[in-house]
Write a protein that holds these residues in place. Structure first.
Motif, PDB file in Angstrom:
ATOM      1  N   PHE A 118      20.115  -5.846   7.046  1.00 38.36           N
ATOM      2  CA  PHE A 118      19.490  -5.108   6.897  1.00 38.36           C
ATOM      3  C   PHE A 118      18.413  -5.232   7.780  1.00 38.36           C
ATOM      4  O   PHE A 118      17.568  -4.249   8.494  1.00 38.36           O
ATOM      5  N   VAL A 119      18.382  -6.417   8.400  1.00 36.52           N
ATOM      6  CA  VAL A 119      16.791  -6.632   9.804  1.00 36.52           C
ATOM      7  C   VAL A 119      17.612  -5.535  11.177  1.00 36.52           C
ATOM      8  O   VAL A 119      16.465  -4.946  11.779  1.00 36.52           O
ATOM      9  N   SER A 120      18.707  -5.867  11.751  1.00 32.61           N
ATOM     10  CA  SER A 120      19.619  -4.540  12.385  1.00 32.61           C
ATOM     11  C   SER A 120      19.683  -3.357  12.327  1.00 32.61           C
ATOM     12  O   SER A 120      19.256  -2.632  12.904  1.00 32.61           O
ATOM     13  N   ASP A 121      19.388  -3.378  10.797  1.00 33.95           N
ATOM     14  CA  ASP A 121      20.284  -1.962  10.567  1.00 33.95           C
ATOM     15  C   ASP A 121      19.236  -1.846   9.696  1.00 33.95           C
ATOM     16  O   ASP A 121      20.427  -1.225   8.910  1.00 33.95           O
ATOM     17  N   PRO A 122      18.376  -1.465   9.602  1.00 33.22           N
ATOM     18  CA  PRO A 122      17.845  -1.390   8.295  1.00 33.22           C
ATOM     19  C   PRO A 122      18.010   0.018   6.758  1.00 33.22           C
ATOM     20  O   PRO A 122      17.719   0.129   6.569  1.00 33.22           O
TER      21      PRO A 122
ATOM     22  N   SER B 169      12.234  -2.798   9.265  1.00 34.39           N
ATOM     23  CA  SER B 169      12.422  -4.372   8.971  1.00 34.39           C
ATOM     24  C   SER B 169      11.688  -4.949   9.754  1.00 34.39           C
ATOM     25  O   SER B 169      11.194  -6.345   9.321  1.00 34.39           O
ATOM     26  N   LYS B 170      10.453  -4.598  10.833  1.00 36.46           N
ATOM     27  CA  LYS B 170       9.895  -4.720  11.507  1.00 36.46           C
ATOM     28  C   LYS B 170       8.657  -4.810  10.574  1.00 36.46           C
ATOM     29  O   LYS B 170       7.501  -6.490  11.003  1.00 36.46           O
ATOM     30  N   ARG B 171       8.294  -4.264   9.784  1.00 37.33           N
ATOM     31  CA  ARG B 171       7.019  -4.096   9.392  1.00 37.33           C
ATOM     32  C   ARG B 171       7.006  -5.467   7.326  1.00 37.33           C
ATOM     33  O   ARG B 171       7.599  -3.954   6.935  1.00 37.33           O
ATOM     34  N   ALA B 172       5.446  -5.349   7.426  1.00 42.43           N
ATOM     35  CA  ALA B 172       6.014  -6.000   5.762  1.00 42.43           C
ATOM     36  C   ALA B 172       4.923  -4.965   4.977  1.00 42.43           C
ATOM     37  O   ALA B 172       4.457  -3.999   5.451  1.00 42.43           O
ATOM     38  N   CYS B 173       5.762  -4.994   3.573  1.00 43.67           N
ATOM     39  CA  CYS B 173       5.310  -3.767   2.488  1.00 43.67           C
ATOM     40  C   CYS B 173       3.778  -4.761   2.473  1.00 43.67           C
ATOM     41  O   CYS B 173       2.956  -4.182   2.363  1.00 43.67           O
ATOM     42  N   CYS B 174       3.448  -5.630   2.228  1.00 41.87           N
ATOM     43  CA  CYS B 174       1.896  -5.980   2.006  1.00 41.87           C
ATOM     44  C   CYS B 174       1.444  -6.853   3.048  1.00 41.87           C
ATOM     45  O   CYS B 174       2.047  -8.475   3.124  1.00 41.87           O
ATOM     46  N   GLY B 175       0.678  -7.034   3.822  1.00 47.41           N
ATOM     47  CA  GLY B 175      -0.316  -7.720   4.577  1.00 47.41           C
ATOM     48  C   GLY B 175      -1.600  -7.027   5.630  1.00 47.41           C
ATOM     49  O   GLY B 175      -1.805  -6.009   4.963  1.00 47.41           O
ATOM     50  N   GLN B 176      -1.175  -7.829   6.842  1.00 46.17           N
ATOM     51  CA  GLN B 176      -2.662  -7.422   7.635  1.00 46.17           C
ATOM     52  C   GLN B 176      -2.767  -7.576   8.910  1.00 46.17           C
ATOM     53  O   GLN B 176      -0.888  -7.942   9.871  1.00 46.17           O
ATOM     54  N   GLY B 177      -2.872  -6.681  10.255  1.00 53.93           N
ATOM     55  CA  GLY B 177      -2.486  -6.600  11.037  1.00 53.93           C
ATOM     56  C   GLY B 177      -1.025  -6.341  11.739  1.00 53.93           C
ATOM     57  O   GLY B 177      -0.558  -5.408  11.245  1.00 53.93           O
ATOM     58  N   PRO B 178      -0.978  -6.863  13.189  1.00 56.55           N
ATOM     59  CA  PRO B 178       0.068  -6.250  13.416  1.00 56.55           C
ATOM     60  C   PRO B 178       1.116  -6.280  12.894  1.00 56.55           C
ATOM     61  O   PRO B 178       1.620  -7.016  12.286  1.00 56.55           O
TER      62      PRO B 178
ATOM     63  N   TYR C  62      10.686  -1.155   2.149  1.00 56.88           N
ATOM     64  CA  TYR C  62      10.649  -2.589   3.376  1.00 56.88           C
ATOM     65  C   TYR C  62      11.443  -3.366   3.517  1.00 56.88           C
ATOM     66  O   TYR C  62      11.807  -3.603   2.030  1.00 56.88           O
ATOM     67  N   ALA C  63      12.037  -4.150   4.248  1.00 53.66           N
ATOM     68  CA  ALA C  63      13.003  -5.132   4.265  1.00 53.66           C
ATOM     69  C   ALA C  63      12.200  -6.360   3.500  1.00 53.66           C
ATOM     70  O   ALA C  63      12.461  -6.761   3.071  1.00 53.66           O
ATOM     71  N   PHE C  64      10.764  -7.041   4.312  1.00 54.36           N
ATOM     72  CA  PHE C  64       9.832  -7.804   4.168  1.00 54.36           C
ATOM     73  C   PHE C  64       8.751  -7.141   2.916  1.00 54.36           C
ATOM     74  O   PHE C  64       8.252  -6.206   2.985  1.00 54.36           O
ATOM     75  N   TRP C  65       8.611  -7.651   1.786  1.00 51.24           N
ATOM     76  CA  TRP C  65       8.007  -8.253   0.944  1.00 51.24           C
ATOM     77  C   TRP C  65       6.164  -8.141   2.142  1.00 51.24           C
ATOM     78  O   TRP C  65       5.368  -7.466   2.024  1.00 51.24           O
ATOM     79  N   ASP C  66       6.140  -9.975   2.488  1.00 45.79           N
ATOM     80  CA  ASP C  66       5.407  -9.727   3.253  1.00 45.79           C
ATOM     81  C   ASP C  66       5.432 -10.840   4.187  1.00 45.79           C
ATOM     82  O   ASP C  66       6.210 -10.455   4.663  1.00 45.79           O
TER      83      ASP C  66
ATOM     84  N   GLU D  13      12.031  -7.661  -2.615  1.00 41.85           N
ATOM     85  CA  GLU D  13      12.724  -7.436  -4.708  1.00 41.85           C
ATOM     86  C   GLU D  13      14.087  -7.105  -3.517  1.00 41.85           C
ATOM     87  O   GLU D  13      15.675  -7.328  -3.954  1.00 41.85           O
ATOM     88  N   ARG D  14      14.183  -5.614  -3.070  1.00 41.49           N
ATOM     89  CA  ARG D  14      15.088  -5.107  -3.356  1.00 41.49           C
ATOM     90  C   ARG D  14      16.574  -6.179  -2.181  1.00 41.49           C
ATOM     91  O   ARG D  14      17.685  -6.070  -2.288  1.00 41.49           O
ATOM     92  N   ALA D  15      15.538  -6.574  -0.625  1.00 41.38           N
ATOM     93  CA  ALA D  15      15.830  -6.684  -0.214  1.00 41.38           C
ATOM     94  C   ALA D  15      16.443  -8.128  -0.542  1.00 41.38           C
ATOM     95  O   ALA D  15      18.023  -8.506   0.191  1.00 41.38           O
ATOM     96  N   ASN D  16      16.347  -8.719  -1.468  1.00 40.57           N
ATOM     97  CA  ASN D  16      17.111 -10.047  -2.334  1.00 40.57           C
ATOM     98  C   ASN D  16      17.627  -9.732  -3.065  1.00 40.57           C
ATOM     99  O   ASN D  16      18.919 -10.734  -3.183  1.00 40.57           O
ATOM    100  N   ARG D  17      18.155  -8.412  -2.911  1.00 41.61           N
ATOM    101  CA  ARG D  17      18.826  -8.319  -4.225  1.00 41.61           C
ATOM    102  C   ARG D  17      21.062  -7.654  -3.300  1.00 41.61           C
ATOM    103  O   ARG D  17      21.440  -8.181  -4.018  1.00 41.61           O
TER     104      ARG D  17
END
Length: 157
Positions: free
Chosen positions: A73-77, A85-94, A114-118, A124-128
């Motif tokens: 899912f990183v290579s073809d989100p 898969s590049k940007r976290a759902c929750c965070g700061q900065g780039p 989003y593939a990444f939460w933080d 959660e969906r990626a973990n599933r």
């Protein structure tokens, strides 16, 4: 010590998590050095687990190729229903790849996209998706077999 099965996970795509993208990438390209570290580590882990299983004469140790699971899912989100898969759902900065998920963080409108939460952790969906590979994945994902096969085997013993 009596354990019947031990699930051992490899490392994920270290160079592709938003935290590393924020520190090492302007374009969102995965860091090749960190990716190479995972590529070196994971096959060696499988080899060690195989040796241990041979030593014990049973498939006690089960390896999960989490780098491969993530890389799908990183290579073809979009193929997995993620917008990125590049940007976290929750965070700061780039890439939302800096800091912890706090009240000061940017928060995406729909975490399921989003593939990444933080900066480091799959959503959660990626973990599933990852857990489904644990359960039914081919030997490309699970070595020497997936958990459904193990459960079916253990049911008869």
């Amino acid at each position: 010590m009596g354990a019947r099965r031990v699930l051992v996970t490899g490392t994920g795509p270290l160079g592709c998590v938003p935290a590393e993208l924020a520190l090492r990438s302007r374009t969102g390209a995965c860091d090749p050095e960190l990716q190479r570290a995972a590529e070196l580590f994971n096959p060696q882990l499988v080899q060690i687990l195989s040796q241990l299983n041979g030593q014990y004469g049973s498939n006690v140790f089960i390896g999960a190729n989490t780098a491969r699971m993530h890389q799908d899912f990183v290579s073809d989100p979009q193929a997995y229903g993620f917008v990125t898969s590049k940007r976290a759902c929750c965070g700061q900065g780039p890439f939302n790849g800096l800091g912890l998920c706090t009240l000061a963080s940017n928060l995406c409108p729909n975490r399921n996209l989003y593939a990444f939460w933080d900066p480091f952790h799959p959503s959660e969906r990626a973990n599933r998706i990852i857990v489904s590979r644990f359960m039914t994945g081919s030997t490309e994902y699970m070595t020497p077999m997936n958990l459904s096969t193990i459960l079916a085997m253990d049911e008869t013993t």
